[in-house]
Design a protein around this motif. Sequence first.
Motif, PDB file in Angstrom:
ATOM      1  N   GLU A  45      48.650  46.140  42.093  1.00 19.31           N
ATOM      2  CA  GLU A  45      49.404  47.129  41.340  1.00 19.31           C
ATOM      3  C   GLU A  45      50.242  46.516  40.226  1.00 19.31           C
ATOM      4  OE1 GLU A  45      51.675  49.188  44.262  1.00 19.31           O
ATOM      5  OE2 GLU A  45      49.948  50.274  45.078  1.00 19.31           O
ATOM      6  N   SER A  46      50.171  45.205  40.058  1.00 17.47           N
ATOM      7  CA  SER A  46      50.977  44.511  39.049  1.00 17.47           C
ATOM      8  C   SER A  46      50.069  43.732  38.106  1.00 17.47           C
ATOM      9  CB  SER A  46      51.965  43.546  39.719  1.00 17.47           C
ATOM     10  OG  SER A  46      52.814  44.231  40.605  1.00 17.47           O
ATOM     11  N   PRO A  47      50.549  43.415  36.904  1.00 17.32           N
ATOM     12  CA  PRO A  47      49.730  42.624  35.981  1.00 17.32           C
ATOM     13  C   PRO A  47      49.447  41.240  36.543  1.00 17.32           C
ATOM     14  CG  PRO A  47      51.613  43.605  34.854  1.00 17.32           C
ATOM     15  CD  PRO A  47      51.839  43.805  36.315  1.00 17.32           C
ATOM     16  N   ALA A  96      38.010  30.855  46.705  1.00 18.77           N
ATOM     17  CA  ALA A  96      39.273  31.170  47.367  1.00 18.77           C
ATOM     18  C   ALA A  96      40.238  31.949  46.476  1.00 18.77           C
ATOM     19  CB  ALA A  96      39.936  29.875  47.844  1.00 18.77           C
ATOM     20  N   ARG A  97      40.268  31.649  45.177  1.00 18.84           N
ATOM     21  CA  ARG A  97      41.260  32.283  44.304  1.00 18.84           C
ATOM     22  C   ARG A  97      40.668  33.341  43.393  1.00 18.84           C
ATOM     23  NH1 ARG A  97      44.053  28.010  40.793  1.00 18.84           N
ATOM     24  NH2 ARG A  97      41.885  27.479  40.367  1.00 18.84           N
ATOM     25  N   SER A  98      39.348  33.529  43.445  1.00 18.15           N
ATOM     26  CA  SER A  98      38.683  34.342  42.423  1.00 18.15           C
ATOM     27  C   SER A  98      39.160  35.784  42.397  1.00 18.15           C
ATOM     28  CB  SER A  98      37.168  34.298  42.643  1.00 18.15           C
ATOM     29  OG  SER A  98      36.859  34.741  43.956  1.00 18.15           O
ATOM     30  N   ALA A  99      39.410  36.367  43.578  1.00 11.58           N
ATOM     31  CA  ALA A  99      39.835  37.768  43.599  1.00 11.58           C
ATOM     32  C   ALA A  99      41.177  37.974  42.918  1.00 11.58           C
ATOM     33  CB  ALA A  99      39.905  38.270  45.049  1.00 11.58           C
ATOM     34  N   PHE A 100      41.964  36.899  42.796  1.00 12.65           N
ATOM     35  CA  PHE A 100      43.298  37.004  42.204  1.00 12.65           C
ATOM     36  C   PHE A 100      43.342  36.519  40.752  1.00 12.65           C
ATOM     37  CE2 PHE A 100      43.954  35.720  46.762  1.00 12.65           C
ATOM     38  CZ  PHE A 100      44.168  37.004  47.221  1.00 12.65           C
ATOM     39  N   LEU A 101      42.234  35.966  40.256  1.00 10.53           N
ATOM     40  CA  LEU A 101      42.265  35.342  38.936  1.00 10.53           C
ATOM     41  C   LEU A 101      41.177  35.903  38.027  1.00 10.53           C
ATOM     42  CD1 LEU A 101      42.987  31.632  39.974  1.00 10.53           C
ATOM     43  CD2 LEU A 101      44.597  33.331  39.095  1.00 10.53           C
ATOM     44  N   ARG A 102      40.996  37.207  38.056  1.00 12.30           N
ATOM     45  CA  ARG A 102      40.076  37.849  37.125  1.00 12.30           C
ATOM     46  C   ARG A 102      40.728  37.885  35.743  1.00 12.30           C
ATOM     47  NH1 ARG A 102      36.164  40.556  40.026  1.00 12.30           N
ATOM     48  NH2 ARG A 102      35.650  41.928  38.294  1.00 12.30           N
ATOM     49  N   PRO A 103      39.948  38.166  34.673  1.00 11.43           N
ATOM     50  CA  PRO A 103      40.548  38.276  33.341  1.00 11.43           C
ATOM     51  C   PRO A 103      41.756  39.207  33.349  1.00 11.43           C
ATOM     52  CG  PRO A 103      38.177  38.300  33.153  1.00 11.43           C
ATOM     53  CD  PRO A 103      38.485  38.329  34.626  1.00 11.43           C
ATOM     54  N   ALA A 104      42.836  38.745  32.754  1.00 14.77           N
ATOM     55  CA  ALA A 104      44.103  39.471  32.810  1.00 14.77           C
ATOM     56  C   ALA A 104      44.058  40.728  31.954  1.00 14.77           C
ATOM     57  CB  ALA A 104      45.240  38.566  32.346  1.00 14.77           C
ATOM     58  N   ASN A 105      44.915  41.694  32.308  1.00 17.74           N
ATOM     59  CA  ASN A 105      44.994  42.935  31.535  1.00 17.74           C
ATOM     60  C   ASN A 105      45.625  42.712  30.168  1.00 17.74           C
ATOM     61  OD1 ASN A 105      45.859  43.902  34.688  1.00 17.74           O
ATOM     62  ND2 ASN A 105      44.041  44.807  33.772  1.00 17.74           N
ATOM     63  N   ARG A 106      46.532  41.757  30.070  1.00 19.74           N
ATOM     64  CA  ARG A 106      47.112  41.407  28.773  1.00 19.74           C
ATOM     65  C   ARG A 106      46.359  40.191  28.245  1.00 19.74           C
ATOM     66  NH1 ARG A 106      52.370  42.269  26.768  1.00 19.74           N
ATOM     67  NH2 ARG A 106      53.198  42.603  28.874  1.00 19.74           N
ATOM     68  N   SER A 107      45.656  40.331  27.142  1.00 15.47           N
ATOM     69  CA  SER A 107      44.829  39.242  26.618  1.00 15.47           C
ATOM     70  C   SER A 107      45.692  38.216  25.888  1.00 15.47           C
ATOM     71  CB  SER A 107      43.783  39.804  25.650  1.00 15.47           C
ATOM     72  OG  SER A 107      44.337  39.955  24.356  1.00 15.47           O
ATOM     73  N   PHE A 153      44.526  44.636  25.105  1.00 15.50           N
ATOM     74  CA  PHE A 153      44.612  44.778  26.557  1.00 15.50           C
ATOM     75  C   PHE A 153      43.228  45.066  27.135  1.00 15.50           C
ATOM     76  CE2 PHE A 153      48.663  45.799  24.704  1.00 15.50           C
ATOM     77  CZ  PHE A 153      49.588  45.185  25.543  1.00 15.50           C
ATOM     78  N   LEU A 154      43.035  44.683  28.400  1.00 12.97           N
ATOM     79  CA  LEU A 154      41.757  44.869  29.081  1.00 12.97           C
ATOM     80  C   LEU A 154      41.914  45.806  30.260  1.00 12.97           C
ATOM     81  CD1 LEU A 154      41.474  42.035  27.600  1.00 12.97           C
ATOM     82  CD2 LEU A 154      39.773  41.488  29.360  1.00 12.97           C
ATOM     83  N   VAL A 155      40.970  46.753  30.398  1.00 15.15           N
ATOM     84  CA  VAL A 155      40.874  47.603  31.581  1.00 15.15           C
ATOM     85  C   VAL A 155      39.427  47.584  32.062  1.00 15.15           C
ATOM     86  CG1 VAL A 155      42.767  49.148  30.953  1.00 15.15           C
ATOM     87  CG2 VAL A 155      40.454  49.664  30.169  1.00 15.15           C
ATOM     88  N   GLY A 156      39.197  48.191  33.212  1.00 17.60           N
ATOM     89  CA  GLY A 156      37.831  48.298  33.704  1.00 17.60           C
ATOM     90  C   GLY A 156      37.494  47.294  34.776  1.00 17.60           C
ATOM     91  N   GLY A 157      36.261  47.390  35.280  1.00 18.32           N
ATOM     92  CA  GLY A 157      35.852  46.630  36.442  1.00 18.32           C
ATOM     93  C   GLY A 157      35.763  45.133  36.262  1.00 18.32           C
ATOM     94  N   SER A 158      35.624  44.645  35.023  1.00 15.85           N
ATOM     95  CA  SER A 158      35.526  43.201  34.824  1.00 15.85           C
ATOM     96  C   SER A 158      36.899  42.554  34.668  1.00 15.85           C
ATOM     97  CB  SER A 158      34.664  42.887  33.592  1.00 15.85           C
ATOM     98  OG  SER A 158      35.302  43.307  32.403  1.00 15.85           O
ATOM     99  N   THR A 178      48.875  50.896  31.048  1.00 17.67           N
ATOM    100  CA  THR A 178      49.796  51.910  30.536  1.00 17.67           C
ATOM    101  C   THR A 178      51.251  51.437  30.667  1.00 17.67           C
ATOM    102  OG1 THR A 178      48.252  53.678  31.114  1.00 17.67           O
ATOM    103  CG2 THR A 178      50.561  54.292  30.778  1.00 17.67           C
ATOM    104  N   ASP A 179      51.568  50.845  31.795  1.00 14.53           N
ATOM    105  CA  ASP A 179      52.943  50.335  31.997  1.00 14.53           C
ATOM    106  C   ASP A 179      53.249  49.182  31.052  1.00 14.53           C
ATOM    107  OD1 ASP A 179      53.347  52.210  33.971  1.00 14.53           O
ATOM    108  OD2 ASP A 179      52.936  50.826  35.632  1.00 14.53           O
ATOM    109  N   LEU A 180      52.260  48.322  30.788  1.00 14.04           N
ATOM    110  CA  LEU A 180      52.472  47.210  29.867  1.00 14.04           C
ATOM    111  C   LEU A 180      52.746  47.689  28.441  1.00 14.04           C
ATOM    112  CD1 LEU A 180      49.704  44.691  31.053  1.00 14.04           C
ATOM    113  CD2 LEU A 180      52.179  44.385  31.282  1.00 14.04           C
ATOM    114  N   ILE A 181      52.015  48.721  28.029  1.00 12.62           N
ATOM    115  CA  ILE A 181      52.175  49.238  26.662  1.00 12.62           C
ATOM    116  C   ILE A 181      53.439  50.095  26.547  1.00 12.62           C
ATOM    117  CG2 ILE A 181      51.139  50.717  24.901  1.00 12.62           C
ATOM    118  CD1 ILE A 181      48.383  49.791  25.974  1.00 12.62           C
ATOM    119  N   GLY A 182      53.646  50.962  27.522  1.00 12.52           N
ATOM    120  CA  GLY A 182      54.856  51.786  27.537  1.00 12.52           C
ATOM    121  C   GLY A 182      54.760  53.017  26.647  1.00 12.52           C
ATOM    122  N   PRO A 183      55.819  53.806  26.602  1.00 11.64           N
ATOM    123  CA  PRO A 183      55.822  55.035  25.804  1.00 11.64           C
ATOM    124  C   PRO A 183      55.707  54.753  24.310  1.00 11.64           C
ATOM    125  CG  PRO A 183      57.636  55.000  27.393  1.00 11.64           C
ATOM    126  CD  PRO A 183      57.083  53.626  27.346  1.00 11.64           C
TER     127      PRO A 183
END
Length: 475
Positions: free
Chosen positions: A130-132, A429-440, A446-451, A469-474
């Motif tokens: 739930e966090s970046p 061991a770490r792959s599930a936690f080290l996917r391409p970040a949402n903030r490039s 920014f990146l969204v989606g399954g990859s 959405t939270d990273l970008i803000g209103p």
Amino acid sequence: MSVAARLAALGHRVEVFEQSEEIGGKLGWFSRDGFSFDTGPSLLTLPAVQRDLFLKTGDPIESVLDVVALDPVAHYRFADGTEVDLPGGGLPRVARALDEALGAGTGAQWTAFQRRAAAIWDVAREPFLESPLDGPRTLLRLARSASDVATVAPWSSLRGLGRRYLDDPRLRTLLDRYATYSGSHPAKAPAALATVPFVEQAFGAWYVRGGLHRLAEAVADRAGEHGVRIRTGTPVTAVLAEHGRAEGVRLADGTEVRADVVVSAVDAARLYGDLLPRPRLRPRPSRRSTSGFVLLLALDGRTPGLRHHTVLFPDDYDAEFADLAAGRPVADPTVYVSAPDDPALRPDEDSEAWFVLVNAPVHDPRRGTDWRSPDLVERHARTVLDTMAARGLDVRDRLRWSEVRTPADLEERTGSDGGAIYGSSSDGARSAFLRPANRSPVPGLFLVGGSAHPGGGLPLVGLSARIVTDLIGPA
């Protein structure tokens, strides 16, 4: 689409460019002669993610979609002939069903494993889902608590963790299947993926009447209500970033569209390799997830006792994973059948529409499998139908027609690298936690989606939209 709806609801002016003629991406749809098929996800888990989306952008999801709980969630047939229906409605019901079908004590084994999975979920949900993503620092936050590290067991594989709790070989086979939810190998995927069966069985599995593609349509409608302009059949060929930050996109016809912020749902490998070709921006190479070989079957007649989902396991599950690791079609595959009892998907009451999936290596003509070979596709389609017949689901004499979808087709339709369903695999061991970040690394991109973080599948893709959405803000 989800991030577009969320951002527009916060006051941003949003435009969506979709390369396909239809919205939805891997949440695809195919219709012919009154038969209709979801060609991607066939169930909805962790529905709270979608409920949050609709509540944050207007009326609740129930105002536009008929979302129903599946019970049973799936019917499993094992190589030794035993069968089990896994019910919805919570973990105690699952345990009772296992005891009745597989023998006394199997329910207790599975319950003990699910308690550990629940503890992993409690530890990992907020920082990892739930966090970046914050690179290795995300793992370092966990490392500050020895008890949390012990709970998540980052040194252990999903299969390794399962063997501490599961003595029955059929339960181990059942657990191994959940690694394929992220296109991974159970002996290499991290123990944290134990949360996948936990979420499915603790919070339920759900279906959208009329097909899950209606979820994509409803999200698009919600985005449109907030003024989002959606342009289909409009491929993006480059992200404009001449002055050190994202400034817009270039379309296939050469048009340049300027923007303050760019959000990409393109496969991360293609984004960094083709749309942002500067080598220093490319993430470290990672193994692509597996793909799928699909048959869409239009059938005469009805199948007595047919469940919404049926899974037919092979004699040697390890041989399947060995074939996938070697990049070759699986000789004796697990067969997954999705056949919703939904009148909207069939032309009459004396017919059925089946989506049949087997795991498959990605399209890789140079080093692996060339899924554009007509002979290979025809042979593998026969293999799948013959395998189904050998395991008790022979529909060959009921077939009106069939459509085949290969990893090469998925790559062409969605732009995913080789047709990899989940982008990079979760092997390691770490792959599930080290996917391409949402903030490039490029400001404003920014990146969204399954990859991207936190991963593939409808709930995680929805969480990626919320994170961005939270990273970008209103506005």
